[in-house]
Motif scaffolding. Sequence first.
Motif, PDB file in Angstrom:
ATOM      1  N   SER A   1       0.825  -1.206   0.000  1.00 16.28           N
ATOM      2  CA  SER A   1       0.000   0.000   0.000  1.00 16.28           C
ATOM      3  C   SER A   1       0.860   1.257   0.000  1.00 16.28           C
ATOM      4  N   TYR A   2       2.006   1.195   0.643  1.00 18.46           N
ATOM      5  CA  TYR A   2       2.949   2.310   0.591  1.00 18.46           C
ATOM      6  C   TYR A   2       3.357   2.573  -0.861  1.00 18.46           C
ATOM      7  N   LEU A   3       3.656   1.504  -1.585  1.00 18.84           N
ATOM      8  CA  LEU A   3       4.031   1.656  -2.999  1.00 18.84           C
ATOM      9  C   LEU A   3       2.867   2.222  -3.811  1.00 18.84           C
ATOM     10  N   ALA A   4       1.649   1.798  -3.465  1.00 16.42           N
ATOM     11  CA  ALA A   4       0.473   2.359  -4.129  1.00 16.42           C
ATOM     12  C   ALA A   4       0.370   3.855  -3.852  1.00 16.42           C
ATOM     13  N   GLY A   5       0.736   4.253  -2.643  1.00 10.86           N
ATOM     14  CA  GLY A   5       0.744   5.679  -2.304  1.00 10.86           C
ATOM     15  C   GLY A   5       1.771   6.457  -3.095  1.00 10.86           C
ATOM     16  N   VAL A   6       2.941   5.859  -3.291  1.00 10.28           N
ATOM     17  CA  VAL A   6       3.963   6.486  -4.131  1.00 10.28           C
ATOM     18  C   VAL A   6       3.427   6.677  -5.543  1.00 10.28           C
TER      19      VAL A   6
ATOM     20  N   PHE B   1      -3.836  -1.104   5.187  1.00 14.79           N
ATOM     21  CA  PHE B   1      -3.822  -0.603   3.815  1.00 14.79           C
ATOM     22  C   PHE B   1      -3.836   0.929   3.808  1.00 14.79           C
ATOM     23  N   GLU B   2      -4.716   1.500   4.605  1.00 10.45           N
ATOM     24  CA  GLU B   2      -4.851   2.956   4.640  1.00 10.45           C
ATOM     25  C   GLU B   2      -3.572   3.616   5.148  1.00 10.45           C
ATOM     26  N   ALA B   3      -3.011   3.059   6.230  1.00 10.26           N
ATOM     27  CA  ALA B   3      -1.813   3.656   6.830  1.00 10.26           C
ATOM     28  C   ALA B   3      -0.648   3.658   5.852  1.00 10.26           C
ATOM     29  N   GLY B   4      -0.417   2.530   5.197  1.00 10.44           N
ATOM     30  CA  GLY B   4       0.681   2.458   4.237  1.00 10.44           C
ATOM     31  C   GLY B   4       0.478   3.394   3.068  1.00 10.44           C
ATOM     32  N   PHE B   5      -0.742   3.451   2.565  1.00  4.77           N
ATOM     33  CA  PHE B   5      -1.052   4.319   1.433  1.00  4.77           C
ATOM     34  C   PHE B   5      -0.808   5.782   1.787  1.00  4.77           C
ATOM     35  N   LYS B   6      -1.321   6.215   2.918  1.00  3.33           N
ATOM     36  CA  LYS B   6      -1.153   7.616   3.327  1.00  3.33           C
ATOM     37  C   LYS B   6       0.313   7.967   3.510  1.00  3.33           C
ATOM     38  N   GLN B   7       1.070   7.047   4.101  1.00  2.00           N
ATOM     39  CA  GLN B   7       2.492   7.312   4.319  1.00  2.00           C
ATOM     40  C   GLN B   7       3.238   7.405   2.993  1.00  2.00           C
ATOM     41  N   GLY B   8       2.908   6.509   2.061  1.00  2.00           N
ATOM     42  CA  GLY B   8       3.555   6.553   0.754  1.00  2.00           C
ATOM     43  C   GLY B   8       3.281   7.844   0.011  1.00  2.00           C
ATOM     44  N   VAL B   9       2.037   8.326   0.101  1.00  2.00           N
ATOM     45  CA  VAL B   9       1.682   9.603  -0.528  1.00  2.00           C
ATOM     46  C   VAL B   9       2.465  10.741   0.117  1.00  2.00           C
ATOM     47  N   ALA B  10       2.431  10.791   1.453  1.00  2.00           N
ATOM     48  CA  ALA B  10       3.073  11.901   2.170  1.00  2.00           C
ATOM     49  C   ALA B  10       4.578  11.938   1.955  1.00  2.00           C
ATOM     50  N   ASP B  11       5.212  10.761   1.909  1.00  2.00           N
ATOM     51  CA  ASP B  11       6.663  10.709   1.735  1.00  2.00           C
ATOM     52  C   ASP B  11       7.093  11.072   0.319  1.00  2.00           C
ATOM     53  N   THR B  12       6.159  11.002  -0.628  1.00  2.00           N
ATOM     54  CA  THR B  12       6.504  11.206  -2.035  1.00  2.00           C
ATOM     55  C   THR B  12       6.252  12.622  -2.515  1.00  2.00           C
TER      56      THR B  12
ATOM     57  N   GLU C   1      10.944   2.070  -7.146  1.00  2.00           N
ATOM     58  CA  GLU C   1      12.127   1.243  -6.887  1.00  2.00           C
ATOM     59  C   GLU C   1      12.894   1.751  -5.671  1.00  2.00           C
ATOM     60  N   LYS C   2      12.990   3.056  -5.546  1.00  2.66           N
ATOM     61  CA  LYS C   2      13.655   3.639  -4.371  1.00  2.66           C
ATOM     62  C   LYS C   2      12.911   3.265  -3.097  1.00  2.66           C
ATOM     63  N   ALA C   3      11.582   3.290  -3.155  1.00  3.79           N
ATOM     64  CA  ALA C   3      10.774   2.926  -1.990  1.00  3.79           C
ATOM     65  C   ALA C   3      10.931   1.447  -1.649  1.00  3.79           C
TER      66      ALA C   3
ATOM     67  N   THR D   1      13.504  -0.445  -2.209  1.00  2.21           N
ATOM     68  CA  THR D   1      14.819  -0.610  -1.592  1.00  2.21           C
ATOM     69  C   THR D   1      14.801  -0.159  -0.145  1.00  2.21           C
ATOM     70  N   GLY D   2      14.177   0.985   0.104  1.00  2.00           N
ATOM     71  CA  GLY D   2      14.121   1.520   1.462  1.00  2.00           C
ATOM     72  C   GLY D   2      13.356   0.623   2.417  1.00  2.00           C
ATOM     73  N   ILE D   3      12.250   0.064   1.947  1.00  2.00           N
ATOM     74  CA  ILE D   3      11.469  -0.832   2.803  1.00  2.00           C
ATOM     75  C   ILE D   3      12.256  -2.105   3.094  1.00  2.00           C
ATOM     76  N   LYS D   4      12.902  -2.633   2.080  1.00  2.00           N
ATOM     77  CA  LYS D   4      13.651  -3.874   2.264  1.00  2.00           C
ATOM     78  C   LYS D   4      14.860  -3.693   3.180  1.00  2.00           C
ATOM     79  N   ASP D   5      15.538  -2.543   3.071  1.00  2.86           N
ATOM     80  CA  ASP D   5      16.731  -2.369   3.915  1.00  2.86           C
ATOM     81  C   ASP D   5      16.413  -1.751   5.266  1.00  2.86           C
ATOM     82  N   GLY D   6      15.145  -1.427   5.487  1.00  2.00           N
ATOM     83  CA  GLY D   6      14.728  -0.925   6.794  1.00  2.00           C
ATOM     84  C   GLY D   6      14.819   0.581   6.966  1.00  2.00           C
ATOM     85  N   SER D   7      15.311   1.291   5.958  1.00  4.11           N
ATOM     86  CA  SER D   7      15.399   2.748   6.093  1.00  4.11           C
ATOM     87  C   SER D   7      14.027   3.411   6.007  1.00  4.11           C
TER      88      SER D   7
END
Length: 348
Positions: free
Chosen positions: A150-155, A180-191, A332-334, A336-342
């Motif tokens: 969902s974060y990626l969907a937000g991006v 789903f909502e939390a990840g989506f909102k965070q992905g939008v806000a971070d992007t 792709e940047k997102a 990588t960041g999720i996978k490496d924990g950043s």
Amino acid sequence: MRRVSRITVAGVATAALALTASACGSSSSESSNSDSKNLGLALAYDVGGKGDQSFNDAATAGMEKADKEFGYKSNAVEPQDGESDADKVQRLENLAKQGYNPVIGVGFAYAPAVKEVAAKYPKTTFGVVDDEQIKADNVADLVFSEEQASYLAGVAAAKTTKTNVVGFIGGVDVPLIHKFEAGFKQGVADTKKGVTVKSQYLTETAAEGGFSSPDKGEAAAEGQIDDKADVVYAAAGLSGQGVIKAANAHKVWAIGVDSDQYKQDALKAYKDSILTSAMKNVEGAVYDLAKSVKDGKPETGVIRGSLSNGGVSLSNSNPVFADNKDTQAAIEKAVTGIKDGSIKVKTS
């Protein structure tokens, strides 16, 4: 028969469900001994049932793959309107008695029934999708990091919006959909700063049709589009079909869920409006559990699908989306960041 509507192939879907219900309605008196040859796996569908082009159909695909590979004759049973936990218990008991193994409850609503029936049938492996509270030696809790997809969907939504307004529609106001909502909102806000996310839940409980009412999804999407949302993400099961229909009618983007909805036959009339889908590999989880039983080493405990192990992902089927280099680079940047924990994605 469930009182739900389909937005396409309604006649075919209704007939298919009727056949499934008649084929799967065996009473315990007709069941074989559970010590006989394993018939294959059995699915007990969540609300929305087969034909939702989403969650339940992904489970069906896993079952069909196992049937083809292992020569099984698996079974799938539809839910009924207004059913109780006792009804779910009876359904799972009947499947275990008949000799199906594993027996999988497709959806968190099955958790109490799985816990009860698994204790009665210790030689049968049970699975429950989207619940991780059952602690038993013969139960696999098949769960997913939905917030990551969902974060990626937000991006994707943030990179695509022109109005700087996007929407989230959840089927039922429960903790699972909050992820789903939390990840989506965070992905939008971070992007992209300044993008407004409008959120709405269709119902408070599943019994009210939040996961099984395309008309409710369509009405909610119409409202968000009227408020200038030009990308709408739905985590609402069958109700999401209505969201996609509304997006197509108004020439805005929809983001699908659970399965790659761009590829779904029942949605092909609307596929050009499906930007991408936040997927979770229910198909793989169902197949893997069946294979583990076939191999004599049944999976048990919490089995979590994530970006790191391919359990969740974002689809690239729409060429408009796949060919957008700027959006793909951000995703792709997102990843990588999720996978490496950043990037630590919130779940609520």
